[in-house]
Structures are given as C-alpha cells and as structure tokens.
Design an enzyme around this catalytic site. Structure first.
Site, PDB file in Angstrom:
ATOM      1  N   LYS A  32       0.698  -1.130  -0.001  1.00 42.21           N
ATOM      2  CA  LYS A  32       0.014  -0.141  -0.202  1.00 42.21           C
ATOM      3  C   LYS A  32       0.825   1.193   0.201  1.00 42.21           C
ATOM      4  O   LYS A  32       1.575   1.396   0.798  1.00 42.21           O
ATOM      5  CB  LYS A  32      -0.924   0.095   1.320  1.00 42.21           C
ATOM      6  CG  LYS A  32      -1.940   1.136   1.241  1.00 42.21           C
ATOM      7  CD  LYS A  32      -2.509   1.475   2.587  1.00 42.21           C
ATOM      8  CE  LYS A  32      -1.889   2.649   3.106  1.00 42.21           C
ATOM      9  NZ  LYS A  32      -1.976   3.843   2.345  1.00 42.21           N
ATOM     10  N   GLU A  56       9.824   0.827  10.735  1.00 37.79           N
ATOM     11  CA  GLU A  56      10.772   2.105  10.583  1.00 37.79           C
ATOM     12  C   GLU A  56      10.042   3.251  10.798  1.00 37.79           C
ATOM     13  O   GLU A  56       8.962   3.578   9.830  1.00 37.79           O
ATOM     14  CB  GLU A  56      11.256   1.826   9.089  1.00 37.79           C
ATOM     15  CG  GLU A  56      11.946   0.452   8.819  1.00 37.79           C
ATOM     16  CD  GLU A  56      13.294   0.477   9.336  1.00 37.79           C
ATOM     17  OE1 GLU A  56      13.801   1.417   9.956  1.00 37.79           O
ATOM     18  OE2 GLU A  56      13.956  -0.628   9.160  1.00 37.79           O
ATOM     19  N   GLY A 111       6.719   4.707   8.681  1.00 39.95           N
ATOM     20  CA  GLY A 111       5.747   5.714   8.648  1.00 39.95           C
ATOM     21  C   GLY A 111       6.009   6.484  10.241  1.00 39.95           C
ATOM     22  O   GLY A 111       7.050   6.373  10.616  1.00 39.95           O
ATOM     23  N   SER A 112       5.025   6.963  10.516  1.00 40.63           N
ATOM     24  CA  SER A 112       5.109   7.620  11.759  1.00 40.63           C
ATOM     25  C   SER A 112       5.112   6.966  12.866  1.00 40.63           C
ATOM     26  O   SER A 112       4.382   5.610  13.093  1.00 40.63           O
ATOM     27  CB  SER A 112       4.142   8.671  11.919  1.00 40.63           C
ATOM     28  OG  SER A 112       2.759   8.057  11.834  1.00 40.63           O
ATOM     29  N   THR A 113       5.718   7.272  13.942  1.00 38.82           N
ATOM     30  CA  THR A 113       6.015   6.509  15.298  1.00 38.82           C
ATOM     31  C   THR A 113       4.398   6.317  16.005  1.00 38.82           C
ATOM     32  O   THR A 113       4.177   4.945  16.232  1.00 38.82           O
ATOM     33  CB  THR A 113       6.762   7.059  16.294  1.00 38.82           C
ATOM     34  OG1 THR A 113       7.961   7.184  15.735  1.00 38.82           O
ATOM     35  CG2 THR A 113       6.680   6.284  17.641  1.00 38.82           C
ATOM     36  N   GLY A 122       2.796   3.672  13.687  1.00 40.81           N
ATOM     37  CA  GLY A 122       3.539   2.147  14.061  1.00 40.81           C
ATOM     38  C   GLY A 122       3.176   1.594  15.300  1.00 40.81           C
ATOM     39  O   GLY A 122       2.852   0.411  15.286  1.00 40.81           O
ATOM     40  N   CYS A 134      13.373  10.414   7.132  1.00 39.33           N
ATOM     41  CA  CYS A 134      13.430  10.006   8.835  1.00 39.33           C
ATOM     42  C   CYS A 134      14.758  10.051   9.289  1.00 39.33           C
ATOM     43  O   CYS A 134      14.995  10.178  10.539  1.00 39.33           O
ATOM     44  CB  CYS A 134      12.922   8.683   8.694  1.00 39.33           C
ATOM     45  SG  CYS A 134      13.715   7.673   7.532  1.00 39.33           S
TER      46      CYS A 134
HETATM   47  P1  NAD Z   1       2.133   7.831   8.353  1.00 43.11           P
HETATM   48  O1  NAD Z   1       2.366   6.980   9.320  1.00 43.11           O
HETATM   49  O2  NAD Z   1       0.838   8.700   8.545  1.00 43.11           O
HETATM   50  O3  NAD Z   1       1.707   6.918   7.207  1.00 43.11           O
HETATM   51  C1  NAD Z   1       2.591   5.804   6.722  1.00 43.11           C
HETATM   52  C2  NAD Z   1       1.592   4.898   5.891  1.00 43.11           C
HETATM   53  O4  NAD Z   1       0.653   4.226   6.891  1.00 43.11           O
HETATM   54  C3  NAD Z   1       0.745   5.425   4.902  1.00 43.11           C
HETATM   55  O5  NAD Z   1       0.929   4.511   3.743  1.00 43.11           O
HETATM   56  C4  NAD Z   1      -0.528   5.565   5.521  1.00 43.11           C
HETATM   57  O6  NAD Z   1      -1.453   5.635   4.776  1.00 43.11           O
HETATM   58  C5  NAD Z   1      -0.531   3.961   6.259  1.00 43.11           C
HETATM   59  N1  NAD Z   1      -1.388   4.228   7.338  1.00 43.11           N
HETATM   60  C6  NAD Z   1      -1.907   5.267   8.299  1.00 43.11           C
HETATM   61  N2  NAD Z   1      -2.938   4.962   9.068  1.00 43.11           N
HETATM   62  C7  NAD Z   1      -2.826   3.528   9.131  1.00 43.11           C
HETATM   63  C8  NAD Z   1      -3.470   2.485   9.945  1.00 43.11           C
HETATM   64  N3  NAD Z   1      -4.305   3.051  11.134  1.00 43.11           N
HETATM   65  N4  NAD Z   1      -3.061   1.081   9.478  1.00 43.11           N
HETATM   66  C9  NAD Z   1      -2.547   0.881   8.670  1.00 43.11           C
HETATM   67  N5  NAD Z   1      -1.844   1.975   7.869  1.00 43.11           N
HETATM   68  C10 NAD Z   1      -1.992   3.139   8.018  1.00 43.11           C
HETATM   69  O7  NAD Z   1       3.398   8.492   7.913  1.00 43.11           O
HETATM   70  P2  NAD Z   1       3.804   9.503   6.654  1.00 43.11           P
HETATM   71  O8  NAD Z   1       3.155  10.702   7.089  1.00 43.11           O
HETATM   72  O9  NAD Z   1       3.232   9.035   5.564  1.00 43.11           O
HETATM   73  O10 NAD Z   1       5.565   9.454   6.771  1.00 43.11           O
HETATM   74  C11 NAD Z   1       6.008  10.111   7.624  1.00 43.11           C
HETATM   75  C12 NAD Z   1       6.672   9.496   8.567  1.00 43.11           C
HETATM   76  O11 NAD Z   1       7.292   8.367   8.310  1.00 43.11           O
HETATM   77  C13 NAD Z   1       7.580  10.124   9.473  1.00 43.11           C
HETATM   78  O12 NAD Z   1       7.665  10.071  10.773  1.00 43.11           O
HETATM   79  C14 NAD Z   1       9.127   9.576   9.097  1.00 43.11           C
HETATM   80  O13 NAD Z   1       9.914   9.678  10.137  1.00 43.11           O
HETATM   81  C15 NAD Z   1       8.677   7.994   9.138  1.00 43.11           C
HETATM   82  N6  NAD Z   1       9.519   7.456   8.186  1.00 43.11           N
HETATM   83  C16 NAD Z   1      10.508   6.579   8.578  1.00 43.11           C
HETATM   84  C17 NAD Z   1      11.361   5.930   7.797  1.00 43.11           C
HETATM   85  C18 NAD Z   1      12.244   5.128   8.434  1.00 43.11           C
HETATM   86  O14 NAD Z   1      12.794   4.267   7.824  1.00 43.11           O
HETATM   87  N7  NAD Z   1      12.484   4.995   9.960  1.00 43.11           N
HETATM   88  C19 NAD Z   1      11.526   6.310   6.675  1.00 43.11           C
HETATM   89  C20 NAD Z   1      10.506   7.147   6.102  1.00 43.11           C
HETATM   90  C21 NAD Z   1       9.845   7.773   6.679  1.00 43.11           C
END
Ligand code: NAD
Length: 452
Positions: A154, A229, A207-209, A212, A263
């Site tokens: 996704k 991650e 994605g976001s903590t 996660g 990130c």
């Molecule tokens: P996000 O957590 O909002 O979304 C990430 C993904 O998760 C998206 O595809 C979103 O649609 C999906 N998602 C959202 N809610 C969900 C749920 N309840 N169940 C399942 N999936 C869901 O993050 P974002 O705003 O897209 O990305 C930014 C964040 O990602 C930042 O905090 C950044 O630090 C982090 N990030 C981490 C790394 C790493 O490798 N550590 C790399 C890139 C980004």
C-alpha cells in the site's frame, strides 16, 4: 468508488485521480496473492532469481519515466528521483542473488541429522509513507519476494503513482499475476486490513511512530510478524578538531535533502562550544547557497514540501521560535519553505525534541564528549547520526555511545542497501536491507532426521 486527487506539490495543481480500494477489493487481492503463493514459493531458486533480475532490468529501462512521475507526484528533485528509481533497480539486483543463497544450517546433534530451512511466510503486507515512495517500497518488496513470499503493497495516499507503475513493470518482467500487487488506498482501510487479515503473515511498515504503535498493537492479535521503520530526530555532532569546512558544507544536505522530509534527517546539529561561532559562520553561506528550485530543474537541490498540510505543520514549529536565518525558496502556489536555521535555546523546546519533517535545523553547543553523547541521546528516537572529528578513537567512542541504528563518521551516509538499516528506541523495530533482510521474511524451520 472513491478516488484521491494527486496534487503536484510544486504547483498545487491536480495531476490525476487514483481509485482508492475498498475493504472488499483489498480482501480479494490478498486472496489472489495467497493463491499465487505456492507456485512462487516452489519455483526453482534460479528461476526466481532470473525473474527478479528481469524485473530490475525493466525498471532500469524506465528510470526516466519513474523519475518524472516522482518529480510531479512528490516534488522530488530530478537528481533525487533518478537516484530513487535506480535504487529500486539496484535493490532488486542485490536481492536477486538471495533465492540461491537462502542457506539453512546442519547442526551437530546426537542420533541423527539436524537441518534448518528458511521458509517464506506467505503474503507480506508492505505499508509505505509518502516521503520516499520508491526506495522504501523496494526495501520491503525486493527481499520479501526473493525469500519466496507474495507481496501486497500500500503506497501512501499522497504518492501512489510510482508504486502503481512499478507493479505494472513487474508483470511486464514476467512475475506471475498476484505475486506483487500494489493496492492504493487509505491507511484506515487498506493498511488496517493488512493488519487484520489473517492471510497477511507479516507487516513491513514505514511511517510515523504514532501509526507504527497502532500497527504493532494490531499485529499482536494474530501474533503477526512486523517490522517498523519510524521517525527520527538525529544528531550531527561536530567536534572542534573536525574539518569544519567539510562539516559545515555538508550539514545542510544532511537535513534539507528532500525538504527535510527524511526520517534520517540530521535535524539537530551539536557543535563543540570552542568551534561554535566558527561553524555557524561557515554554515550560513552553505545554507544560503542551496539551490531551492523547481524540482524538474536538473540543478535543483531542494523542492517543495509534500502538501499544504505538511507546510502548515512545519510553520507551526517555526512560529514558536526565533529563526536565525533562512535560505531562499521560489514564490508561487507550491508548498515551498526555505531551508531554515534555528539556534536552540533549551533542549525542552519542541523544535529540539520533535520530528519536524521539514527544512528546519536546530543548532546547539556542547561542552565535551560526554555532554555531546548525552545531548544526542536525549530523545525518544534513535535512527541515525553523524560524528565529525579527526580523532579516530573519539569517532568510535561517540559512534558507540549514541543510541541509534545508523551512524556515519565524517559523512552523512544513512541508507546503503548492502548494510542493515533500522532504529533504536522509538525509531523502530527490526532491520531492513543488508545481507540478512531475506531471512526476516522467513520462518526458520528445524528438521531432525533420526539415523536409526
Ligand atoms: P504515516 O504513519 O501517516 O503513514 C505511513 C503509511 O501508513 C501510509 O501509507 C498510511 O496510509 C498508512 N497508515 C496510516 N494509518 C494507518 C493505519 N491505521 N493502519 C495501517 N496503515 C496506516 O506516515 P507518513 O506521514 O506517510 O510518513 C512520515 C513518517 O514516516 C515520518 O514520521 C518519518 O520519520 C517516517 N519514516 C520513517 C522511515 C524509516 O525508515 N525509519 C523512513 C521514512 C519515513
């Protein structure tokens, strides 16, 4: 059927409409992936390797097309976007060697022979954020496919276009239908269904903590494997004995690349007090010299933020502090912000503690090695970090002292696909990339054969 309007962040103009999958459609595609699984798992290792190499070759034939899509969809600079598409190719090539090297062990035991096997999990769900749509997708799907899993992926709502195209390229390369499926949709619909669907045996989430943590809690219900991650607030630690010119010249790129939406961004710069003024003097022209231009311009070094909302969030941080100085940014309707430097006054400030995810860096002095380590570690995150010094012993001590998964000395390298990548503390769980990544998409089976 609901759709999402993809916006070009450089112009705020609509690009295209993308259909968002429903729960029912997601279920059907997960079931199709499960049906494709036995044949993919049982394919001879060399045949699976060949298909992955072909997939890499087809991606290579479409680097410019994929890069153009990313410039338009995510506002990535042309040089970043071409690197990102090339990274998908390289990661596929790297893991194409894995099917033929997925070794088990023969372990000495009494009364027979003991063998271990790495068996694929089944269907793996990869959930990708918007900041690096192509590489992060590849870091999940390439080793998962190499280990014999089928993948449902996704993309983020904001940035689905390159993933959709890469899935088409997989079919063109000859991957069987259902082996790699991209399902655009909402996190709360498609992403959550990956977590709750019993046929999805592992979630690979970036994605976001905050999200996660929800994913991890959701996975607990089925004891589903997950890797996370997550966010970061990485420190760039500059000692007085360092090559200060190099440290200052490279620091802007370590945080403002991808408009700070990284990130691994070194969004906190810690400078030894005796070199603080000299470093700041060198940093200013480096920041002001960054080429913040239309990302389609081949010389652009930084593009816009991903969305109006992201720009508002970042502006919210800036409204709380005094800005020391900024670089430049184009005027116009895109979601632009200039690279911005803040001199942090206290480690309690939000700008020092929280992930800004925008082109903002906070700078603070430190007194000695221990103070540098303590300040670098004064965060719930632990993803990356840099150490600039000419003292090799100190470089090692500080690298070992900082509680983060990826440290670089006299460099800002974060993610190289040959090496493991992941976070300490609330920056994540598990590791991606490196030689061991395929194993993380397998179960280790133990078989004992009696010799009696
Ligand atoms: P996000 O957590 O909002 O979304 C990430 C993904 O998760 C998206 O595809 C979103 O649609 C999906 N998602 C959202 N809610 C969900 C749920 N309840 N169940 C399942 N999936 C869901 O993050 P974002 O705003 O897209 O990305 C930014 C964040 O990602 C930042 O905090 C950044 O630090 C982090 N990030 C981490 C790394 C790493 O490798 N550590 C790399 C890139 C980004």
């Amino acid at each position: 059927m609901s759709t999402y309007t993809v916006i070009n962040p450089s112009t705020a103009e609509p690009v295209t409409e993308v259909a968002l999958a429903t729960v029912e459609q997601t279920d059907a595609l997960i079931e199709r992936a499960q049906e494709a699984f036995p044949a993919w798992r049982d394919l001879a290792p060399g045949a699976r390797a060949t298909l992955l190499r072909r997939f890499a070759a087809v991606v290579d034939d479409h680097i410019d097309e994929l890069a153009e899509l990313e410039v338009r969809n995510a506002g990535h600079t042309w040089s970043n976007a071409t690197w990102e598409a090339g990274n998908v190719r390289d990661v596929l090539n790297y893991y194409s060697a894995a099917p033929e090297r997925l070794f088990g062990r023969q372990i000495p035991v009494a009364g027979g022979v003991n063998l271990t096997f790495h068996e694929p999990l089944g269907v793996v769900g990869v959930i990708v954020p918007w900041n690096f749509p192509m590489p992060i997708a590849g870091w999940g799907f390439a080793p998962a496919l190499a280990a014999g899993n089928c993948v449902v992926l996704k993309p983020a709502e904001l940035t689905p276009l390159t993933a959709i195209r890469i899935a088409e390229l997989a079919l063109e390369a000859g991957l069987p239908e259902g082996v790699f499926t991209v399902i655009p949709g909402k996190g709360s619909v498609v992403g959550e269904r990956f977590v709750t669907h019993p046929l999805v045996r592992k979630i690979c989430f970036t994605g976001s903590t905050e999200v996660g943590k929800q994913i991890m809690a959701g996975c607990a219900d089925q004891v589903k494997r997950c890797t996370l991650e997550l966010g970061g607030k990485s420190a760039n630690v500059v000692f007085a004995d360092a090559d200060l010119a190099k440290a200052a010249a490279t620091a802007p790129y370590a945080v403002f690349d991808n408009a700070g939406q990284d990130c691994c961004a070194r969004s906190r710069i810690l400078v030894e007090r005796s070199a603080y003024d000299e470093f700041l003097g060198l940093l200013e022209p480096a920041v002001k010299g960054m080429k913040v231009l239309d990302p389609g311009d081949r010389s652009s070094e930084m593009g816009p933020l991903i969305s109006a909302r992201q720009r508002e969030t970042v502006q919210g941080f800036l409204d709380e502090v005094d800005v020391a100085y900024t670089g430049s940014a184009p005027a116009g309707d895109g979601f632009w912000l200039p690279p911005t430097v803040v001199l942090a006054e206290s480690p309690d400030e939000r700008i020092w503690r929280e992930e800004v995810f925008g082109p903002v860096v906070a700078v603070m002095p430190f007194d000695d090695e221990q103070d540098a380590i303590d300040k670098a570690n004064d965060t719930e995150y632990g993803l990356s970090g840099s150490v600039f010094t000419r003292d090799l012993g100190r470089a090692l001590r500080v690298s070992r002292g900082v509680a983060a998964g990826n440290l670089s000395v006299n460099s800002h390298a974060s993610v190289r696909y040959w090496t493991p990548f992941g976070g300490y503390k609330q920056s994540g769980l598990g590791r991606e990339l490196g030689p061991d990544a395929p194993q993380a998409f397998t179960e280790e089976k133990n078989v004992f054969i009696s010799d009696e």
